[in-house]
Design an enzyme around this catalytic site. Sequence first.
Site, PDB file in Angstrom:
ATOM      1  N   LYS A  83       4.213  20.132  22.857  1.00  0.00           N
ATOM      2  CA  LYS A  83       4.378  19.681  21.479  1.00  0.00           C
ATOM      3  C   LYS A  83       4.269  20.896  20.563  1.00  0.00           C
ATOM      4  CE  LYS A  83       2.777  15.457  19.290  1.00  0.00           C
ATOM      5  NZ  LYS A  83       1.606  14.618  19.068  1.00  0.00           N
TER       6      LYS A  83
HETATM    7  C1  E4P Z   1       1.705  11.447  17.880  1.00  0.00           C
HETATM    8  O1  E4P Z   1       2.431  12.171  18.513  1.00  0.00           O
HETATM    9  C2  E4P Z   1       1.220  11.775  16.545  1.00  0.00           C
HETATM   10  O2  E4P Z   1       0.476  12.942  16.562  1.00  0.00           O
HETATM   11  C3  E4P Z   1       0.436  10.606  16.005  1.00  0.00           C
HETATM   12  O3  E4P Z   1       1.195   9.428  16.182  1.00  0.00           O
HETATM   13  C4  E4P Z   1       0.046  10.787  14.550  1.00  0.00           C
HETATM   14  O4  E4P Z   1      -0.512   9.588  14.070  1.00  0.00           O
HETATM   15  P1  E4P Z   1      -1.364   9.517  12.714  1.00  0.00           P
HETATM   16  O5  E4P Z   1      -0.463   9.835  11.581  1.00  0.00           O
HETATM   17  O6  E4P Z   1      -1.858   8.097  12.672  1.00  0.00           O
HETATM   18  O7  E4P Z   1      -2.462  10.536  12.853  1.00  0.00           O
END
Ligand code: E4P
Length: 211
Positions: A83
């Site tokens: 990522k």
């Molecule tokens: C997943 O890949 C993301 O980092 C996550 O869904 C972010 O979610 P949030 O905005 O609720 O922190």
Amino acid sequence: MIFFIDTAEIDDVKEFYDWGIVDGVTTNPSLIAKSGGNQKEIITKLAEIVDGPISAEVLATDFDGMIKEGSELAKIHQNVVIKVPMTIDGLKATYWFHKNHIRTNVTLVFSANQALLAAKNGASYVSPFIGRLDDIGHTGLELIREIKTIFDNYNFETKILAASIRSTQHVKDVALAGSDVATIPPKLLKQLIKHPLTDIGLEKFLADAKK
Ligand code: E4P
């Protein structure tokens, strides 16, 4: 539709993976910190449980650092997806990983143009954060629709990974919009199953069967 579970909690992943509805996992630095564990150990454990993509985020913000960190994470298991944040260095790193056959998930995507650039550089997934857009008064779902149209126009292989999902309505909406993947927090996965009429109906069937 592909479902990922959005957590770094090993017990949650075990529980929901057994249900058969989880195809992979996404983590981020906040989720890892919340779990109290070490990233490498958590990703290693997740790869033992889940036979599917597991996103592990780099903390480096410069190209060289991302390559170094991402390459180390990719060595943990073939299912690890790196990522990287949607920045210039992140885009360059996405291209480098693509050329080196390492899958990427470009994260913190908030515009269709950002998704387009990530797809051009060979990202395996783009993560539009719909909940965070809703938080600032935008309509996150609209972004999923725009990216879907652009990717379909040019037959990009990059998958749309709807992230920052906050409600069961979000899950339904991104499915209707044709998102390839939704990454869903454990609490929401449980809520998706529930319907009061299912419970009432089952209770009545069982009561009738006893008569
Ligand atoms: C997943 O890949 C993301 O980092 C996550 O869904 C972010 O979610 P949030 O905005 O609720 O922190």
